[in-house]
Design an enzyme around this catalytic site. Structure first.
Site, mmCIF file in Angstrom:
data_model
loop_
_atom_site.group_PDB
_atom_site.id
_atom_site.type_symbol
_atom_site.label_atom_id
_atom_site.label_comp_id
_atom_site.label_asym_id
_atom_site.label_seq_id
_atom_site.Cartn_x
_atom_site.Cartn_y
_atom_site.Cartn_z
ATOM 1 N N GLN A 171 -4.453 -5.387 6.873
ATOM 2 C CA GLN A 171 -5.440 -6.317 6.295
ATOM 3 C C GLN A 171 -5.351 -7.719 6.900
ATOM 4 O O GLN A 171 -6.053 -8.624 6.435
ATOM 5 C CB GLN A 171 -5.250 -6.409 4.762
ATOM 6 C CG GLN A 171 -5.432 -5.104 4.024
ATOM 7 C CD GLN A 171 -6.861 -4.559 4.088
ATOM 8 O OE1 GLN A 171 -7.803 -5.276 4.427
ATOM 9 N NE2 GLN A 171 -7.021 -3.283 3.783
ATOM 10 N N CYS B 50 -4.820 2.580 -3.612
ATOM 11 C CA CYS B 50 -3.565 3.067 -2.994
ATOM 12 C C CYS B 50 -2.436 2.063 -3.168
ATOM 13 O O CYS B 50 -1.632 1.854 -2.234
ATOM 14 C CB CYS B 50 -3.747 3.379 -1.503
ATOM 15 S SG CYS B 50 -4.896 4.698 -1.207
ATOM 16 N N LYS C 180 -10.356 -0.768 10.611
ATOM 17 C CA LYS C 180 -10.505 -1.947 9.741
ATOM 18 C C LYS C 180 -10.852 -3.194 10.550
ATOM 19 O O LYS C 180 -11.063 -4.257 9.995
ATOM 20 C CB LYS C 180 -9.215 -2.173 8.949
ATOM 21 C CG LYS C 180 -8.955 -1.067 7.908
ATOM 22 C CD LYS C 180 -7.787 -1.409 7.025
ATOM 23 C CE LYS C 180 -7.216 -0.212 6.309
ATOM 24 N NZ LYS C 180 -8.011 0.221 5.145
ATOM 25 N N ASP D 140 3.143 -4.789 7.928
ATOM 26 C CA ASP D 140 1.914 -4.002 7.834
ATOM 27 C C ASP D 140 0.734 -4.968 8.012
ATOM 28 O O ASP D 140 0.443 -5.779 7.129
ATOM 29 C CB ASP D 140 1.875 -3.317 6.456
ATOM 30 C CG ASP D 140 0.565 -2.585 6.205
ATOM 31 O OD1 ASP D 140 -0.379 -2.759 6.990
ATOM 32 O OD2 ASP D 140 0.498 -1.851 5.200
ATOM 33 N N HIS E 227 0.876 -1.178 0.000
ATOM 34 C CA HIS E 227 0.000 0.000 0.000
ATOM 35 C C HIS E 227 0.917 1.233 0.000
ATOM 36 O O HIS E 227 2.034 1.171 0.528
ATOM 37 C CB HIS E 227 -0.827 -0.055 1.289
ATOM 38 C CG HIS E 227 -1.904 0.978 1.407
ATOM 39 N ND1 HIS E 227 -1.645 2.270 1.783
ATOM 40 C CD2 HIS E 227 -3.246 0.897 1.240
ATOM 41 C CE1 HIS E 227 -2.785 2.944 1.845
ATOM 42 N NE2 HIS E 227 -3.777 2.141 1.514
#
Ligand code: PLP
Length: 407
Positions: free
Chosen positions: A205, A366, A228, A202, A125
């Protein structure tokens, strides 16, 4: 699966799912962008402002102490959720983006010199690309990129070959927000550690969808966003190993992050406060903890299994429609489907599906380097959460069929 048995009750937990959009029942399939909030989280925010609102850490009075206790309890909830060794390894931020910027700045300023190298991947991202480019401008470092194959899987052989004695950090995503690929981060971390290089993962997700344990991964930095994972916006987390956070310079200056201030010299507070300048979002932290309790009450393995069931159901149905290209076909995949339907522009498809009450995301998500890899401008993306159903997927399929007829 318990979620299948309890899906009606689960859906009732999320009031927005009752909304009508353009006179249609809302079908919300944009969960990779943000998730909806259960009543328990909404009520926690209301309760915070109604009964517990006072600035934390500095007050001797009752409300301030109660707010402080709730805020620090929330930190412990996050610590336990991630399996971190210490609660002071949990830094509250505004989200994944701020967490990565914090590490890029503080780790970069402390440990990187001109000519040093970091490794990221082609499927990041923009939040895990641009902060490193800003660091590159400041420090004249090199950014190396792990490529991915046509299935959307990282090329781990190339990854191993990118290390040199100047490599200082690896920063990769756990799950791609476009391809859905669940990267083998444990292996990625092991390889980096064999070169004595720390790793940032990261988790934007991954944390909402699969079980994550930072100790088991032996990861150095792990970041995610509250919004999220059914929690509040503007609230995020940076997990960092104590040894790194202790050594790193502060990110921002201000109240809370200091031990003592004079015009001649200022000393900094201990962890985690050294990285939390200014009044923190103490209502957001307690609401995030509530969101974590919500997913824990269902169980992360249960959520992962149910979302895989939705992913397989949707993928099969979409393939049966024909004339659909799916970007990201790894066997290790989270419930995200990026696609191109025939020659219909993703923006037209997204706009017309919206008229039927079906919310999907369109564009580059993104992640423009992924678009460049495939030679496309954007995709139509459906992303699923624990409250989605096979009936909603059926609505998406018939929506796509209707739009196709129009073209
Ligand atoms: N990283 C990934 C993989 C994401 O999917 C996102 C958001 O979509 C981000 C980072 C940025 O998250 P936020 O905007 O919450 O900071």
């Amino acid at each position: 699966m318990d979620i299948i048995k309890n899906i009606e009750q689960i859906r009732k937990d999320f009031p927005i799912l009752e909304e009508k959009v353009h006179k249609h029942k809302l079908v919300y399939l944009d969960n990779a962008a943000t998730t909806q909030k259960p009543w328990s989280v909404i009520k926690k925010i209301e309760e915070g402002y109604t009964h517990q609102n006072a600035n934390v850490h500095r007050g001797v009075h009752f409300l301030s102490q109660m707010a402080t206790e709730a805020h620090e309890d929330a930190r412990k909830t996050v610590q336990n959720f991630l399996g971190a060794e210490h609660s002071h390894e949990i830094i509250f931020t505004r989200g994944t983006t701020e967490s990565i910027n914090l590490v890029a700045y503080s780790f970069g300023e402390t440990f990187l010199k001109e000519g040093d190298e970091i490794i990221i991947s082609e499927m990041e991202h923009h939040s895990n690309i641009v902060p490193w480019q800003l660091l590159r401008t400041r420090k004249n470092i090199t950014i190396k990129v792990i490529p991915f194959n046509e299935k959307g899987e990282l090329d781990l052989e190339t990854y191993s070959s990118l290390f040199t004695e100047r490599t200082r950090l690896v920063a990769v995503t756990h799950v791609s927000n476009v391809l859905g690929t669940i990267n083998p981060v444990k292996e990625i971390i092991k390889t980096a550690h064999s070169h004595n290089v720390p790793v940032l993962i990261d988790g934007a997700q991954s944390v909402p969808h699969i079980s994550v344990n930072v100790k088991d991964l032996d990861v150095d930095f792990y970041v995610f966003s509250g919004h999220k994972i059914y929690g509040p916006t503007g609230m995020g987390v940076l997990y960092g190993k104590e040894k790194w956070l202790d050594a790193m310079v502060p990110y921002q200056g201000g109240g809370e992050m200091i031990a003592q201030v004079s015009f001649e010299n200022t000393t900094f507070n201990e962890l985690p406060y050294k990285f939390e300048a200014g009044t923190p979002d103490f209502i957001g932290s307690t609401a995030l903890a509530e969101a974590i309790r919500y997913v824990q009450s269902i169980g992360m393995n249960e959520i992962a299994a149910y979302e895989t069931y939705l992913l397989n159901y949707a993928t099969e149905k979409l393939k049966n429609l024909g004339d659909i290209r799916i970007f990201g076909t790894s066997e290790h995949k989270s419930a995200v489907i990026s696609m191109q339907v025939g020659n219909i522009h993703h923006y037209d498809m997204g706009t017309l599906l919206d008229k039927l009450g079906i919310a999907l995301r369109t564009g580059h998500h993104c992640a423009q380097p992924i678009m460049k890899h495939f030679g496309i401008e954007g995709t139509l993306r459906a992303s699923f959460a624990l409250y989605n159903t096979t009936e909603e997927i059926d609505a998406l399929i018939s929506g796509i069929e209707r739009v196709k007829k129009l073209f």
